[in-house]
Structure formats: structure tokens, C-alpha cells
Design a protein around this motif. Structure first.
Motif, PDB file in Angstrom:
ATOM      1  N   PHE A 199       0.805  -1.230   0.000  1.00  0.00           N
ATOM      2  CA  PHE A 199       0.000   0.000   0.000  1.00  0.00           C
ATOM      3  C   PHE A 199       0.837   1.278   0.000  1.00  0.00           C
ATOM      4  N   HIS A 200       2.156   1.171   0.131  1.00  0.00           N
ATOM      5  CA  HIS A 200       2.998   2.353   0.337  1.00  0.00           C
ATOM      6  C   HIS A 200       2.968   3.336  -0.834  1.00  0.00           C
ATOM      7  N   SER A 201       2.622   2.845  -2.035  1.00  0.00           N
ATOM      8  CA  SER A 201       2.640   3.726  -3.212  1.00  0.00           C
ATOM      9  C   SER A 201       1.353   4.520  -3.399  1.00  0.00           C
ATOM     10  N   TYR A 202       0.323   4.229  -2.580  1.00  0.00           N
ATOM     11  CA  TYR A 202      -0.903   5.028  -2.673  1.00  0.00           C
ATOM     12  C   TYR A 202      -0.560   6.476  -2.294  1.00  0.00           C
ATOM     13  N   PRO A 203      -1.002   7.467  -3.082  1.00  0.00           N
ATOM     14  CA  PRO A 203      -0.646   8.860  -2.796  1.00  0.00           C
ATOM     15  C   PRO A 203      -0.974   9.302  -1.372  1.00  0.00           C
ATOM     16  N   SER A 204      -2.156   8.940  -0.868  1.00  0.00           N
ATOM     17  CA  SER A 204      -2.540   9.381   0.471  1.00  0.00           C
ATOM     18  C   SER A 204      -1.629   8.781   1.533  1.00  0.00           C
ATOM     19  N   ILE A 205      -1.160   7.555   1.328  1.00  0.00           N
ATOM     20  CA  ILE A 205      -0.266   6.900   2.283  1.00  0.00           C
ATOM     21  C   ILE A 205       1.144   7.472   2.166  1.00  0.00           C
ATOM     22  N   SER A 206       1.592   7.750   0.954  1.00  0.00           N
ATOM     23  CA  SER A 206       2.912   8.358   0.762  1.00  0.00           C
ATOM     24  C   SER A 206       2.981   9.726   1.438  1.00  0.00           C
ATOM     25  N   ILE A 207       1.921  10.517   1.264  1.00  0.00           N
ATOM     26  CA  ILE A 207       1.894  11.849   1.867  1.00  0.00           C
ATOM     27  C   ILE A 207       1.885  11.754   3.394  1.00  0.00           C
ATOM     28  N   ALA A 208       1.089  10.828   3.926  1.00  0.00           N
ATOM     29  CA  ALA A 208       1.031  10.650   5.380  1.00  0.00           C
ATOM     30  C   ALA A 208       2.382  10.187   5.932  1.00  0.00           C
ATOM     31  N   HIS A 215      11.210  15.154  12.392  1.00  0.00           N
ATOM     32  CA  HIS A 215      12.516  15.730  12.033  1.00  0.00           C
ATOM     33  C   HIS A 215      13.503  14.672  11.532  1.00  0.00           C
ATOM     34  N   HIS A 216      12.983  13.590  10.955  1.00  0.00           N
ATOM     35  CA  HIS A 216      13.824  12.589  10.301  1.00  0.00           C
ATOM     36  C   HIS A 216      13.849  12.933   8.813  1.00  0.00           C
ATOM     37  N   LEU A 217      14.635  13.951   8.486  1.00  0.00           N
ATOM     38  CA  LEU A 217      14.575  14.512   7.140  1.00  0.00           C
ATOM     39  C   LEU A 217      15.209  13.597   6.102  1.00  0.00           C
ATOM     40  N   HIS A 218      16.143  12.755   6.514  1.00  0.00           N
ATOM     41  CA  HIS A 218      16.735  11.811   5.556  1.00  0.00           C
ATOM     42  C   HIS A 218      15.674  10.837   5.061  1.00  0.00           C
ATOM     43  N   ASP A 219      14.890  10.277   6.011  1.00  0.00           N
ATOM     44  CA  ASP A 219      13.807   9.363   5.618  1.00  0.00           C
ATOM     45  C   ASP A 219      12.726  10.100   4.851  1.00  0.00           C
ATOM     46  N   ALA A 220      12.444  11.330   5.260  1.00  0.00           N
ATOM     47  CA  ALA A 220      11.442  12.122   4.538  1.00  0.00           C
ATOM     48  C   ALA A 220      11.874  12.337   3.092  1.00  0.00           C
ATOM     49  N   ARG A 221      13.157  12.628   2.922  1.00  0.00           N
ATOM     50  CA  ARG A 221      13.691  12.840   1.569  1.00  0.00           C
ATOM     51  C   ARG A 221      13.584  11.560   0.737  1.00  0.00           C
ATOM     52  N   ASN A 222      13.844  10.410   1.352  1.00  0.00           N
ATOM     53  CA  ASN A 222      13.731   9.135   0.625  1.00  0.00           C
ATOM     54  C   ASN A 222      12.296   8.890   0.163  1.00  0.00           C
ATOM     55  N   VAL A 223      11.331   9.143   1.063  1.00  0.00           N
ATOM     56  CA  VAL A 223       9.919   8.971   0.691  1.00  0.00           C
ATOM     57  C   VAL A 223       9.564   9.925  -0.442  1.00  0.00           C
ATOM     58  N   PHE A 224      10.037  11.169  -0.323  1.00  0.00           N
ATOM     59  CA  PHE A 224       9.771  12.187  -1.354  1.00  0.00           C
ATOM     60  C   PHE A 224      10.323  11.749  -2.710  1.00  0.00           C
ATOM     61  N   ASP A 225      11.546  11.240  -2.710  1.00  0.00           N
ATOM     62  CA  ASP A 225      12.191  10.852  -3.970  1.00  0.00           C
ATOM     63  C   ASP A 225      11.467   9.702  -4.656  1.00  0.00           C
ATOM     64  N   GLU A 226      10.787   8.857  -3.886  1.00  0.00           N
ATOM     65  CA  GLU A 226      10.088   7.704  -4.452  1.00  0.00           C
ATOM     66  C   GLU A 226       8.687   8.034  -4.951  1.00  0.00           C
ATOM     67  N   MET A 227       8.222   9.264  -4.673  1.00  0.00           N
ATOM     68  CA  MET A 227       6.858   9.632  -5.074  1.00  0.00           C
ATOM     69  C   MET A 227       6.836  10.036  -6.545  1.00  0.00           C
ATOM     70  N   PRO A 228       6.049   9.344  -7.360  1.00  0.00           N
ATOM     71  CA  PRO A 228       6.020   9.669  -8.795  1.00  0.00           C
ATOM     72  C   PRO A 228       5.301  10.982  -9.092  1.00  0.00           C
ATOM     73  N   HIS A 229       4.322  11.329  -8.254  1.00  0.00           N
ATOM     74  CA  HIS A 229       3.568  12.559  -8.473  1.00  0.00           C
ATOM     75  C   HIS A 229       3.634  13.410  -7.212  1.00  0.00           C
ATOM     76  N   ARG A 230       4.037  14.668  -7.391  1.00  0.00           N
ATOM     77  CA  ARG A 230       4.190  15.562  -6.242  1.00  0.00           C
ATOM     78  C   ARG A 230       3.374  16.827  -6.480  1.00  0.00           C
ATOM     79  N   ASP A 231       2.319  16.955  -5.704  1.00  0.00           N
ATOM     80  CA  ASP A 231       1.514  18.167  -5.811  1.00  0.00           C
ATOM     81  C   ASP A 231       2.023  19.198  -4.807  1.00  0.00           C
ATOM     82  N   ALA A 232       1.319  20.336  -4.697  1.00  0.00           N
ATOM     83  CA  ALA A 232       1.764  21.415  -3.809  1.00  0.00           C
ATOM     84  C   ALA A 232       1.837  20.965  -2.355  1.00  0.00           C
TER      85      ALA A 232
END
Length: 468
Positions: free
Chosen positions: A111-120, A129-146
Motif C-alpha cells: 500500500f505504500h505507493s498510494y498517494p494518500s499513504i505516501s503523503i502521510a 525531524h527525520h529529514l533523511h527518511d522524509a527525503r527518501n519517501v519524497f524521492d520515491e513519489m512519482p507525483h508531487r503536488d503542492a
């Protein structure tokens, strides 16, 4: 569905919606098993609905993880609607370890690739404040809205990593008002007011709609920069767009306007904003009292304080700091003593280091040097260099060499690395003709490897740093 089954499900729903601790009791589990409701397709819907309601506030979020555990106990399999509110609750609670476990569960279950779950998930790591992990999640998101860009930019800004915050801000292909507010606020919080103002000007030129958060962020920047022209433009824009109509909920914006006009010296407009407020907070009164005092309108500031008392507002630490500042500016030592006494005795407001600093400076300026020293000895916290500096300045003004030596020695103790303090102590000894002590100071500096300030640098008057 039988009537009995529907009645049983209604009972489950009632138990799930019960906010008391017993909602996860044996009664609930027994009820589900007795009626074979763990096979009901509606039960997961009930759980998901409750998880969503629990995630709306930090106080109720603590129940989300036990509820999720109950799902597993009943052999119910979560779906893509289960994880977003659960992750939101863990984000509210800053539960990083549990959040990482749930993140792993979403990956295992696919389920990790669902947009609502990725954003959460991104929000969880950003909040913790785990910005390294946050950055990894961000990099794996195919679609990034505002929303996605805003979460990451805000996370870097709050962490003080303005370089990455600015980098992602420039990379963002979706920007809205929140995006601009986040980056401007990040620079403002870091004390980079000129950069914050440049970004605001860019936001203004781009035609981005301002909101109350924009005003609350930019107006203090205008105040610190003395940019009254920009402040007036923002005020006029907010008035035309109706941003100040909801004055009850936007008290903080009007407070920022008062503070901005006061710090820019426009007391007439500041008082007009204050007088026209349909509802005031204690911060409103504090801003106006401080503004009047710092601009030399001390009597008006003290009069406004009396009006505040009559209006039923309870003063806080900021109020008393402003009133003591008014007393300090005019040397009203009697009034200052009384205000300092009643703040704790009658209003339960314990003096903070700023109150002590203001009072010591007031007493010293009026010649009550020894009384100022006695007040320092009664402080409940360690005196700062600014307080000892204020006392030292008063001692030298009134020729109290003995007390000046005490204050200068304390300065050296508080800031042993500051060469200026040794110079001050040496000068005090020299003025008293104590040349052996002057030599001892020089030797002490050499032993502690303290170097004198380079030529051309000046020692700023310490008493001015006892700030209000």
C-alpha cells in the motif's frame, strides 16, 4: 443481513465511538467474536472511520495504535484507507519508532505507493525531524503536488536547513500561498529578515494571494527592518481584500500591525488600529504599551496599563516588562518598585531575567546602585552578563568603585572568553589607582589565552543590552 446482525453491528459502532478507555476492553472483543462480526465487511469500515476521527487531534491520537492492534487481533486485514489516519495520529504524537513500523507494514502489504499513504508517511518523518527518511519517501513519489512540496519545504525550514528549504522551493513545480509562507517564515525565524522580505516582494510581484498567515509572518519582518512603507502597503492590501474583516479570529494579525507601526514610530496609526479592534487580547495591550514606552510616550503607556486593569484584562509577564520599561525610560523608580512587587505578590507572575535586568538598570540609573546589587543577589536564576554590565555602568556613573569592582569581576566570571570584560575590570582598577590589580588582570588574560579585541573594534555599552 439479519436484524440480529444489524443490531450487533450497531452495538460495535457504539463501542468503537466511545472515547473512554474501555473501548478496547474484553467486552468489545467478546461482542465481535460472539456475533461472528470479524467476518463482517462492515467492521473494517467502522475501524477506518474511527481511526480517521482519532487522528483529528493529538489528545485522541493516542488511541489509534491500540485500535490498530485490535484489528490484527481480530485477523482483520487493513486496506488503503486504514493507514493514512493511523500515520497521521503517529505524526501528531511524534512516535517515530511506531511510525517506522507502520511504514514497513505498508511496504510489505503493497500500500505504500498510494498517494494518500505516501503523503502521510512523508508528513510523519517531517514531523519527527527525520529529514533523511522524509527525503527518501519524497524521492520515491512519482507525483508531487503542492501539498507534498509544502511538507518538505516546511520541514527543512523548521529544522533551520534553509539551504535545502530554498533548494526545494526553487525546484517546486507547484507553489501556492502555503509554499511561499513556509519559505518566508523559515528565513524570518532564522533572523534573515532581508532575505525574507525579498522573497515576499517576489511573492507579491507574482500575484500570489496573501492570507492571514502571510501577514502574521511578514509584518514582524517589516517591524524589525523598519520598513513602514511595505507595512502600509500590506495593511492597505489586507483591508481591500477583506482579510481584516474577521477581526475576532485575526487578532494576531492586528497585533502584528500594532507592533509594526510602533516599531516604525507611527504611533498614530498604531493607536488607531488598537482603538478600532472589536476584540483585544493581552498581546494587543502589551504591544501598544511597549510601543508607547519605547517611543517616549511613557505617561500614555502607564495610563493605558491602568485602562487595561480597569477593563478586566489580567496582565502577563510581557505586560509587566513593558510597564517596567516605561518606568526605566523616565526614572520612575518608585513606580518601578511597586510594579515589580505586585507582579508576583498580586498577579502570580514570577519575574524573569528580563524583568530583573530592567529593574537593576532602573535602580542603577537613579543612583540606587547598592539596591540594584541586592536585587541581583536575590535572583532565582543566574544573572546574565547584561545585568552585571548594567550595574557596572551605573557604578561608574555614580563613582561607586567598590561595587564596580564586584560587577566587573562577575562579568569576567560569566563571560571568561570576552576580552572586553577584562578591559572593563582593568579600567575600573586603574580608575581606583589599584595598579597591582591591573597587572593581575593582564596576567590572567595571558594565562587564559584571552586576546584583546582587534584595533578598530568598539565595546558596545553593556547597559543598552538589557533589552526590552
Amino acid at each position: 443481513m439479519s436484524r440480529r446482525r444489524r443490531a450487533a453491528e450497531r452495538r460495535i459502532l457504539q463501542l468503537l465511538q466511545d472515547q473512554k478507555a474501555r473501548i478496547f476492553s474484553n467486552e468489545l472483543l467478546a461482542h465481535i467474536l460472539r456475533h461472528h462480526l470479524h467476518f463482517s465487511p462492515s467492521l473494517l469500515l467502522f475501524f477506518n472511520s474511527l481511526l480517521k476521527s482519532q487522528s483529528l487531534s493529538p489528545s485522541s491520537s493516542r488511541l489509534s495504535l491500540p485500535l490498530f492492534s485490535l484489528l490484527h487481533h481480530l485477523s482483520l486485514f487493513p486496506n488503503h484507507l486504514t493507514f493514512p489516519p493511523l500515520l497521521k495520529s503517529l505524526s501528531n504524537l511524534r512516535h517515530l519508532f511506531s511510525g517506522q513500523a507502520i511504514h514497513a507494514t505498508t511496504i510489505i502489504s503493497g500500500f505504500h505507493s498510494y498517494p494518500s499513504i505516501s503523503i502521510a508517511t512523508l508528513d510523519l518523518y517531517s514531523s519527527c525531524h527525520h529529514l533523511h527518511d522524509a527525503r527518501n519517501v519524497f524521492d520515491e513519489m512519482p507525483h508531487r503536488d503542492a501539498v507534498v512540496w509544502n511538507i518538505l519545504i516546511n520541514a527543512f525550514s523548521k529544522a533551520g536547513d534553509l539551504q535545502n528549504a530554498y533548494l526545494f522551493f526553487r525546484r517546486a513545480d507547484h507553489r501556492n500561498t502555503v509554499t511561499w509562507n513556509s519559505i518566508i517564515n523559515g528565513f524570518a525565524k532564522a533572523g534573515k529578515d532581508e532575505a525574507a522580505m525579498d522573497l515576499f516582494k517576489e511573492m507579491w510581484a507574482a500575484g500570489i494571494e496573501l492570507d492571514d498567515a502571510t501577514l502574521a509572518t511578514v509584518l514582524p519582518v517589516c517591524a524589525r527592518l523598519g520598513a513602514v512603507h511595505a507595512g502600509r502597503l500590506i495593511h492597505d492590501h489586507a483591508r481591500r481584500r477583506g482579510l481584516l474583516k474577521d477581526a475576532v479570529n485575526n487578532v494576531h494579525v492586528l497585533n502584528s500591525l500594532i507592533d509594526m507601526y510602533c516599531k516604525c514610530g507611527d504611533l498614530v496609526t498604531a493607536r488607531k488600529v488598537f482603538d478600532e479592534m472589536p476584540k483585544r487580547s493581552v498581546v494587543s495591550w502589551n504591544a501598544m504599551i511597549n510601543g508607547l514606552g519605547s517611543n517616549g510616550r511613557v505617561e500614555d503607556g502607564l495610563e493605558l496599563f491602568e485602562t487595561m486593569m480597569r477593563s478586566g484584562f489580567r496582565p502577563n509577564a510581557g505586560t509587566f516588562l513593558g510597564v517596567l520599561g516605561c518606568c526605566r525610560h523616565t526614572g520612575m523608580v518608585g513606580k518601578g518598585r511597586e510594579v515589580f512587587r505586585v507582579m508576583a505578590a498580586e498577579y502570580g507572575v514570577e519575574p524573569e531575567i528580563e524583568h530583573y535586568g530592567c529593574m537593576v538598570d532602573l535602580l542603577g540609573r537613579c543612583g540606587f546602585v547598592r539596591e540594584g546589587y541586592e536585587l541581583i543577589t536575590r535572583m532565582t536564576m543566574k544573572p546574565s552578563a547584561a545585568i552585571w554590565g548594567a550595574l557596572l555602568s551605573s557604578c561608574r556613573n555614580y563613582g561607586d568603585v567598590e561595587m564596580a569592582v564586584v560587577a566587573a569581576k562577575e562579568l569576567v566570571e560569566v563571560e571568561p572568553w570576552n576580552s572586553g570584560n577584562y578591559v572593563l575590570l582593568s579600567n575600573v582598577y586603574a580608575e581606583a589607582g589599584r595598579w597591582e590589580d591591573v597587572e593581575k588582570v593582564r596576567i590572567s588574560m595571558k594565562e587564559k589565552c584571552v586576546k584583546k579585541a582587534a584595533p578598530g573594534q568598539s565595546l558596545i555599552g553593556l547597559s543598552s543590552s538589557v533589552g526590552l
